[in-house]
Design a protein around this motif. Structure first.
Motif, PDB file in Angstrom:
ATOM      1  N   GLU A  49       0.824  -1.210   0.000  1.00  0.00           N
ATOM      2  CA  GLU A  49       0.000   0.000   0.000  1.00  0.00           C
ATOM      3  C   GLU A  49       0.857   1.258   0.000  1.00  0.00           C
ATOM      4  O   GLU A  49       0.432   2.323   0.450  1.00  0.00           O
ATOM      5  CB  GLU A  49      -0.941  -0.016   1.209  1.00  0.00           C
ATOM      6  CG  GLU A  49      -1.947  -1.163   1.162  1.00  0.00           C
ATOM      7  CD  GLU A  49      -2.903  -1.146   2.330  1.00  0.00           C
ATOM      8  OE1 GLU A  49      -2.827  -0.212   3.156  1.00  0.00           O
ATOM      9  OE2 GLU A  49      -3.750  -2.049   2.412  1.00  0.00           O
ATOM     10  N   THR A  50       2.062   1.134  -0.514  1.00  0.00           N
ATOM     11  CA  THR A  50       2.970   2.281  -0.554  1.00  0.00           C
ATOM     12  C   THR A  50       2.606   3.271  -1.653  1.00  0.00           C
ATOM     13  O   THR A  50       3.092   4.404  -1.663  1.00  0.00           O
ATOM     14  CB  THR A  50       4.421   1.822  -0.783  1.00  0.00           C
ATOM     15  OG1 THR A  50       4.511   1.173  -2.083  1.00  0.00           O
ATOM     16  CG2 THR A  50       4.862   0.844   0.295  1.00  0.00           C
ATOM     17  N   GLY A  51       1.767   2.828  -2.597  1.00  0.00           N
ATOM     18  CA  GLY A  51       1.456   3.657  -3.754  1.00  0.00           C
ATOM     19  C   GLY A  51       2.459   3.485  -4.874  1.00  0.00           C
ATOM     20  O   GLY A  51       2.275   4.007  -5.983  1.00  0.00           O
ATOM     21  N   LYS A  52       3.522   2.740  -4.615  1.00  0.00           N
ATOM     22  CA  LYS A  52       4.563   2.520  -5.613  1.00  0.00           C
ATOM     23  C   LYS A  52       4.176   1.369  -6.528  1.00  0.00           C
ATOM     24  O   LYS A  52       3.703   0.330  -6.078  1.00  0.00           O
ATOM     25  CB  LYS A  52       5.888   2.205  -4.922  1.00  0.00           C
ATOM     26  CG  LYS A  52       7.078   2.049  -5.854  1.00  0.00           C
ATOM     27  CD  LYS A  52       8.361   1.804  -5.065  1.00  0.00           C
ATOM     28  CE  LYS A  52       9.558   1.656  -5.984  1.00  0.00           C
ATOM     29  NZ  LYS A  52      10.813   1.413  -5.236  1.00  0.00           N
ATOM     30  N   LYS A  53       4.358   1.571  -7.829  1.00  0.00           N
ATOM     31  CA  LYS A  53       4.108   0.544  -8.836  1.00  0.00           C
ATOM     32  C   LYS A  53       5.441  -0.053  -9.282  1.00  0.00           C
ATOM     33  O   LYS A  53       6.416   0.674  -9.491  1.00  0.00           O
ATOM     34  CB  LYS A  53       3.382   1.122 -10.049  1.00  0.00           C
ATOM     35  CG  LYS A  53       1.994   1.679  -9.752  1.00  0.00           C
ATOM     36  CD  LYS A  53       0.975   0.578  -9.660  1.00  0.00           C
ATOM     37  CE  LYS A  53      -0.434   1.151  -9.534  1.00  0.00           C
ATOM     38  NZ  LYS A  53      -1.449   0.087  -9.416  1.00  0.00           N
ATOM     39  N   LEU A  54       5.462  -1.370  -9.422  1.00  0.00           N
ATOM     40  CA  LEU A  54       6.666  -2.051  -9.894  1.00  0.00           C
ATOM     41  C   LEU A  54       6.404  -2.648 -11.266  1.00  0.00           C
ATOM     42  O   LEU A  54       5.393  -3.338 -11.457  1.00  0.00           O
ATOM     43  CB  LEU A  54       7.052  -3.162  -8.923  1.00  0.00           C
ATOM     44  CG  LEU A  54       7.329  -2.752  -7.470  1.00  0.00           C
ATOM     45  CD1 LEU A  54       7.575  -3.996  -6.618  1.00  0.00           C
ATOM     46  CD2 LEU A  54       8.511  -1.797  -7.385  1.00  0.00           C
ATOM     47  N   LYS A  55       7.285  -2.391 -12.187  1.00  0.00           N
ATOM     48  CA  LYS A  55       7.166  -2.981 -13.527  1.00  0.00           C
ATOM     49  C   LYS A  55       7.868  -4.337 -13.506  1.00  0.00           C
ATOM     50  O   LYS A  55       9.033  -4.436 -13.132  1.00  0.00           O
ATOM     51  CB  LYS A  55       7.795  -2.067 -14.579  1.00  0.00           C
ATOM     52  CG  LYS A  55       7.556  -2.533 -16.009  1.00  0.00           C
ATOM     53  CD  LYS A  55       7.910  -1.460 -17.030  1.00  0.00           C
ATOM     54  CE  LYS A  55       6.839  -0.398 -17.095  1.00  0.00           C
ATOM     55  NZ  LYS A  55       7.026   0.529 -18.247  1.00  0.00           N
ATOM     56  N   VAL A  56       7.150  -5.362 -13.905  1.00  0.00           N
ATOM     57  CA  VAL A  56       7.660  -6.730 -13.806  1.00  0.00           C
ATOM     58  C   VAL A  56       8.785  -6.957 -14.804  1.00  0.00           C
ATOM     59  O   VAL A  56       8.669  -6.633 -15.990  1.00  0.00           O
ATOM     60  CB  VAL A  56       6.529  -7.752 -14.030  1.00  0.00           C
ATOM     61  CG1 VAL A  56       7.083  -9.178 -14.028  1.00  0.00           C
ATOM     62  CG2 VAL A  56       5.458  -7.594 -12.955  1.00  0.00           C
ATOM     63  N   LYS A  57       9.880  -7.548 -14.293  1.00  0.00           N
ATOM     64  CA  LYS A  57      11.048  -7.841 -15.119  1.00  0.00           C
ATOM     65  C   LYS A  57      11.045  -9.322 -15.513  1.00  0.00           C
ATOM     66  O   LYS A  57      10.562 -10.180 -14.776  1.00  0.00           O
ATOM     67  CB  LYS A  57      12.328  -7.511 -14.352  1.00  0.00           C
ATOM     68  CG  LYS A  57      12.426  -6.049 -13.915  1.00  0.00           C
ATOM     69  CD  LYS A  57      13.696  -5.780 -13.137  1.00  0.00           C
ATOM     70  CE  LYS A  57      13.739  -4.359 -12.601  1.00  0.00           C
ATOM     71  NZ  LYS A  57      13.769  -3.356 -13.667  1.00  0.00           N
ATOM     72  N   ASN A  58      11.621  -9.617 -16.645  1.00  0.00           N
ATOM     73  CA  ASN A  58      11.670 -10.965 -17.199  1.00  0.00           C
ATOM     74  C   ASN A  58      12.761 -11.790 -16.500  1.00  0.00           C
ATOM     75  O   ASN A  58      13.940 -11.421 -16.533  1.00  0.00           O
ATOM     76  CB  ASN A  58      11.946 -10.875 -18.704  1.00  0.00           C
ATOM     77  CG  ASN A  58      11.883 -12.215 -19.408  1.00  0.00           C
ATOM     78  OD1 ASN A  58      11.892 -13.274 -18.779  1.00  0.00           O
ATOM     79  ND2 ASN A  58      11.807 -12.181 -20.732  1.00  0.00           N
ATOM     80  N   ILE A  59      12.376 -12.899 -15.889  1.00  0.00           N
ATOM     81  CA  ILE A  59      13.324 -13.756 -15.182  1.00  0.00           C
ATOM     82  C   ILE A  59      14.432 -14.264 -16.110  1.00  0.00           C
ATOM     83  O   ILE A  59      15.573 -14.454 -15.677  1.00  0.00           O
ATOM     84  CB  ILE A  59      12.592 -14.951 -14.509  1.00  0.00           C
ATOM     85  CG1 ILE A  59      13.556 -15.817 -13.707  1.00  0.00           C
ATOM     86  CG2 ILE A  59      11.875 -15.805 -15.548  1.00  0.00           C
ATOM     87  CD1 ILE A  59      14.203 -15.162 -12.547  1.00  0.00           C
ATOM     88  N   GLU A  60      14.107 -14.456 -17.365  1.00  0.00           N
ATOM     89  CA  GLU A  60      15.087 -15.021 -18.298  1.00  0.00           C
ATOM     90  C   GLU A  60      16.262 -14.074 -18.536  1.00  0.00           C
ATOM     91  O   GLU A  60      17.343 -14.514 -18.939  1.00  0.00           O
ATOM     92  CB  GLU A  60      14.411 -15.366 -19.626  1.00  0.00           C
ATOM     93  CG  GLU A  60      13.407 -16.517 -19.509  1.00  0.00           C
ATOM     94  CD  GLU A  60      12.759 -16.876 -20.834  1.00  0.00           C
ATOM     95  OE1 GLU A  60      13.038 -16.168 -21.851  1.00  0.00           O
ATOM     96  OE2 GLU A  60      11.967 -17.833 -20.867  1.00  0.00           O
ATOM     97  N   HIS A  61      16.048 -12.785 -18.306  1.00  0.00           N
ATOM     98  CA  HIS A  61      17.106 -11.802 -18.574  1.00  0.00           C
ATOM     99  C   HIS A  61      17.581 -11.095 -17.318  1.00  0.00           C
ATOM    100  O   HIS A  61      18.422 -10.198 -17.397  1.00  0.00           O
ATOM    101  CB  HIS A  61      16.602 -10.742 -19.577  1.00  0.00           C
ATOM    102  CG  HIS A  61      16.081 -11.326 -20.860  1.00  0.00           C
ATOM    103  ND1 HIS A  61      14.945 -10.879 -21.483  1.00  0.00           N
ATOM    104  CD2 HIS A  61      16.540 -12.367 -21.610  1.00  0.00           C
ATOM    105  CE1 HIS A  61      14.728 -11.598 -22.579  1.00  0.00           C
ATOM    106  NE2 HIS A  61      15.684 -12.503 -22.667  1.00  0.00           N
ATOM    107  N   PHE A  62      17.079 -11.503 -16.169  1.00  0.00           N
ATOM    108  CA  PHE A  62      17.398 -10.770 -14.938  1.00  0.00           C
ATOM    109  C   PHE A  62      18.786 -11.156 -14.424  1.00  0.00           C
ATOM    110  O   PHE A  62      19.114 -12.330 -14.301  1.00  0.00           O
ATOM    111  CB  PHE A  62      16.357 -11.058 -13.862  1.00  0.00           C
ATOM    112  CG  PHE A  62      16.443 -10.147 -12.672  1.00  0.00           C
ATOM    113  CD1 PHE A  62      15.963  -8.843 -12.739  1.00  0.00           C
ATOM    114  CD2 PHE A  62      17.024 -10.579 -11.484  1.00  0.00           C
ATOM    115  CE1 PHE A  62      16.042  -7.997 -11.645  1.00  0.00           C
ATOM    116  CE2 PHE A  62      17.111  -9.741 -10.387  1.00  0.00           C
ATOM    117  CZ  PHE A  62      16.620  -8.439 -10.463  1.00  0.00           C
TER     118      PHE A  62
END
Length: 341
Positions: A49-62
Motif C-alpha cells: 500500500e505504498t502507492g509505488k508501482k513495480l514494472k515486472v522484469k523478465n526472469i530469463e534476462h534478470f
C-alpha cells in the motif's frame, strides 16, 4: 542503508503477498524488483500500500549480481533453473518451493523455531521455506516441545484451496456458482469436486499409501524441530479459500497439563491463544485471513495416552505458511549476517 531485494514469481498469489508484507513490515529495501515469467514482463503490480508501482522484469534476462536477497515464489520448475544462478551471483535465495527443503546443506527455517540453523546458508547461498502446513504446526509445537519434549504427533489438516494456487481458488468459485445455478460440475485442478466437499488427497500418492503433502509434514517437522519426533499426518483439502486449520494430538515424554500448555502458548512468539470454552471461543480459518499470527484454540488433555494433549491450530497459509515466513527469514538473515549501515 537498505537491501536490494528481488521477488521472483511476483505476479502469483504468494509473490504478491511477499510484496505486501515487505511493504507492511517496512523491510529496509533500497531497491525492490518484481520478477516473473516472460508472459508477465512489463505489467505493473503494487508494492503493498505504498502507492509505488513495480514494472515486472523478465526472469530469463534478470541479472542477480549486486542484489542481496531473492525471495522465490516461482514453483520448483523455474526455481531449479534460476535459484542456483542467483546464488552463484552472490544473491541469497529464500525459496518457497519444495525443491531444496530436504537438501542436507540447505537450512529449512521457521524463525520462531530454529533461527540458529540459518547460519548454514553459506554452503549453497540458499535457504528453504517449509511447507505451509508444516510452518504453522511447528510454531505451535516448539514451545511445548521445549517444555515437555514431544514424542509423537498425529495431525489432520484442513487445507484451503489457495494452497493449490489461483487455479484452485478459481475452481472452488466456479464449481460453487455452477452448483447454485444447476450447471454440471467437472473437476480440473482437483481429483474430485471441491465445492461442498472435502478431499483427503493433496499432492501425489507414495508407495506406502501416504501422499507427498503428508510426507512433507513428517520429514520437515523432523528437520526443523527434532529428528526424534514421530509424526503421522492426514492432509485434506477443504472448500475454504484462504486459511489452513489443523487438529493436532500430542504425546509428551514428560507431564504437561492443558492449563500449563495454555500458559506456555500464551507467551510464545508468533502465537495468539484464543481458547474460551464457550460458543465461538475459538478461531476458524476465515477469521485468520490477513493476520500474521498462528492461532491456537481448543487446548485440552488427551486421556487416551499418558502425557497427552490435543489442540486446534489455524493460520493464513499465504502469510505464515509462505510469504510472511520468507520475509521473516530475510529479516533474520539481515540481523545475523547481512548487516548494513
Amino acid at each position: 542503508m537498505g537491501y536490494r531485494v528481488a521477488v521472483v514469481g511476483a505476479t502469483g498469489n504468494v509473490g504478491r503477498e511477499m510484496l505486501n508484507i515487505l511493504a507492511e513490515r517496512e523491510f529496509p529495501c533500497d531497491e525492490i524488483a518484481a520478477v516473473a515469467s516472460p508472459r508477465s514482463t512489463g505489467m505493473e503490480i503494487d508494492f503493498g500500500e505504498t502507492g509505488k508501482k513495480l514494472k515486472v522484469k523478465n526472469i530469463e534476462h534478470f541479472d542477480f549480481t549486486g542484489w542481496d536477497i531473492a525471495l522465490f515464489a516461482a514453483g520448483s520448475g523455474p526455481t531449479k533453473i534460476y535459484a542456483p544462478k542467483a546464488a552463484s551471483q552472490g544473491c541469497v535465495v529464500i525459496d518457497n518451493s519444495s525443491l531444496y527443503r530436504m537438501e542436507p546443506d540447505v537450512p529449512l527455517i521457521v524463525p520462531e523455531v530454529n533461527p540458529d540453523a540459518i547460519d548454514g546458508y553459506t554452503k549453497r547461498n540458499i535457504i528453504a521455506n517449509p511447507n505451509c502446513s508444516t510452518a504453522q504446526m511447528v510454531v505451535a509445537l516448539k514451545p511445548l516441545h521445549d517444555a515437555a519434549k514431544i514424542k509423537r504427533v498425529v495431525v489432520s489438516t484442513y487445507q484451503s484451496v489457495s494452497g493449490a494456487g489461483k487455479a484452485g481458488m478459481d475452481e472452488l468459485f466456479e464449481q460453487s456458482r455452477a452448483i447454485f445455478v444447476g450447471d454440471q460440475v467437472e473437476p480440473k485442478k482437483f481429483t474430485k469436486q471441491i465445492a461442498f466437499n472435502v478431499i483427503p488427497h493433496i499432492d501425489v500418492f507414495l508407495d506406502d499409501g501416504s501422499t507427498k503433502e503428508e510426507w512433507k509434514m513428517v520429514v520437515e517437522t523432523k528437520k526443523i524441530l527434532d529428528p526424534a519426533v514421530k509424526v503421522q499426518a492426514t492432509c485434506v483439502r477443504v472448500p475454504v479459500f484462504v486459511g489452513h486449520a489443523e487438529s493436532i494430538t500430542l504425546e509428551f515424554e514428560n507431564e504437561i497439563s492443558a492449563e500449563q500448555a495454555q500458559n506456555i502458548l500464551r507467551e510464545a512468539p508468533g502465537i495468539m491463544l484464543v481458547d474460551k470454552r464457550e460458543d465461538g471461543g475459538y478461531v476458524s480459518p476465515i477469521e485468520c485471513v490477513g493476520d500474521s499470527e498462528t492461532y491456537i484454540s481448543r487446548v485440552r488433555d488427551d486421556s487416551t495416552v499418558e502425557n497427552g494433549l490435543a489442540l486446534w491450530c489455524v493460520s493464513d497459509n499465504l502469510r505464515k505458511g509462505a510469504a510472511l515466513n520468507a520475509v521473516q527469514i530475510a529479516e533474520l538473515l539481515g540481523r545475523r549476517h547481512l548487516k548494513k549501515g
